[in-house]
Design an enzyme around this catalytic site. Structure first.
Site: not given
Length: 455
Positions: A221, A226, A233, A244, A303, A305, A307
């Site tokens: 990833k 993020d 967030k 992230d 949020d 994202e 996956r």
């Protein structure tokens, strides 16, 4: 000024040697016969590999803090006393900790020139082990560097450039997918997640073919920042979202390590590179994404994202022949609620292998704990408007439901391993070889897993 580092010997250090309250790793600086010695307590019933790494790191930090010009390591008595470990491995583990503890990220700081010292040691017969320790620590430090970069210095474009630079003089082939390539290969999720940023998404594909063994696919990833997207967030710790992309950093470091060690493996690494921002063109809750395997996914939360882009990467790496897929991601806060901040979660559709991976984690220092894939939790991922929702309808078991979502993108005969490392990208405390900033978690573990799978 010179310091000699050596293990504690009973009677040699008087009160320190006989004190009952000293523990393994305790150090005492003493003068004897006109020389300065750093004595280390090595009394412990069983010394593990990680103990030696931690010890190497603690000694390196102490020596650096004292600003000695010369350092002599008289550690053969330690290595020879370790009946649990081969002598060569003991040298390697101690020096891994030593090299890893010397890391600092000072790119954007005005710092005083570091005090350099001359290092001598009494285990010169083990140059191969010293070299391997240095190669390994360098690979971990690559991952640390990537994670520690601020978001404005590690955009998807700059990340792609760095990856190209890292592998320039290796036998790893690097290909960068631009917008048109993402469209051509049906990688819609990567495009969707990156829509809100002025920095367009990309995907890096790294190929290492040193054998005709099992074709392993890495997926990391690579969300360079993020914000949560439209589901923004909140909280004072949002700056940490520059990390992230920790899963992708682990993949990059592992690929560099495999290449530098000329490991006999066949690996393709796929790294989606995106920024998840709430821009004027950002993707929205209720959007539907069509994947290359025909599944449609409703966006329940922007949020979640990670996956979404991992699923694209997993499908792609399987489409080019990978029969084992290993993904690494800073995926869920829930994994930290389950396991704390020291141990990552590991899942697999071959559950019988999970304890072997746990053992590899103990050996490498990248601790993981087996987690279940509870198939009934697929019900939580249902959507009224698509095949799946990317957000669970339950507030519980978030790390498991995220893994269940990803399992929908694993082909029938593919072996799949999923590492949720959101809680381990930074050290749970600064001890041993752990320093400020990122840990470089996963580099050593991924290397060992792929070597095991390629046997």
């Amino acid at each position: 000024m010179e310091i000699v580092v050596k293990p504690m010997v009973v009677g040699e250090t008087e009160d320190f040697a006989s004190a009952n309250n000293t523990e393994f790793g305790d150090m005492r600086l003493m003068q004897k016969d006109g020389a300065v010695y750093l004595f280390i307590n090595i009394a412990k019933p069983v010394i593990q590999m990680e103990d030696l790494r931690v010890l190497g790191g603690e000694v390196r930090k102490y020596v650096a803090s004292q600003k000695f010009g010369k350092v002599t390591l008289q550690l053969n008595p330690i290595f020879e006393a370790l009946r649990e470990l081969p002598l060569q491995k003991a040298v390697q583990f101690f020096m891994e900790g030593w090299f890893l503890a010397s890391y600092s990220f000072d790119t954007y700081k005005r710092v005083e020139s570091q005090v350099e010292f001359t290092l001598r040691y009494d285990f010169s017969l083990y140059k191969n082990q010293l070299q391997e320790a240095k190669v390994l620590s360098d690979a971990v430090n690559i991952a640390r560097d990537l994670c520690n970069e601020p978001a404005n210095k590690l955009t998807p474009q700059r990340y792609a450039e760095k990856i190209t630079e890292i592998f320039q003089h290796t036998n790893v082939a690097v290909e960068i997918f631009e917008a048109e390539d993402l469209t051509r290969h049906g990688l819609e999720a990567i495009k969707m997640v990156g829509k809100g940023s002025v920095n367009p998404p990309k995907m890096a594909v790294l190929r290492l073919k040193n054998s005709d063994t099992t074709h392993v696919g890495f997926v990391g990833k690579g969300v360079t920042f993020d914000s949560g997207g439209i589901n923004t967030k909140i909280g004072k710790g949002i700056w940490e979202m520059k990390m992230d992309m920790g899963g992708s950093a682990a993949v990059v470091g592992a690929m560099k390590l495999l290449a530098d060690l000329d490991s006999p493996v066949q690996v393709t690494a796929v790294i989606p590179l995106v920024e998840n921002l709430a821009g004027t063109n950002a993707y929205l809750p209720s959007d539907v994404i069509q994947y290359k395997n025909g599944l449609h996914v409703e966006v329940g939360n922007t949020d979640a994202e990670g996956r979404l882009v991992l699923a694209d990467g997993m499908l792609y790496v399987q489409s080019i022949g990978a029969t084992t897929v290993i993904d690494a991601a800073t995926l869920t806060g829930a994994i930290g609620q389950a396991l704390g901040l020291k141990t990552a979660g590991i899942f697999s559709n071959r559950e019988e292998d999970l304890w072997a991976y746990k053992e590899l984690g103990e050996q490498t220092g990248d601790d993981v704990w087996p987690m279940p894939l509870i198939k009934d939790y697929q019900d939580y991922m249902k959507s009224d408007y698509a095949d799946l929702n990317n957000m669970s309808s339950s507030n519980f078991g978030g790390a498991i439901t995220a893994a269940i979502f990803l399992s929908n993108f694993v082909e029938k005969d593919t072996k799949w391993v999923h590492i949720d490392m959101a809680n381990t990208v930074r050290p749970w405390k600064q001890y041993g070889y752990h320093v400020k900033g990122a840990t470089g978690f996963g580099v050593r573990l991924l290397k060992e897993i792929v070597c095991r799978e390629g046997e």
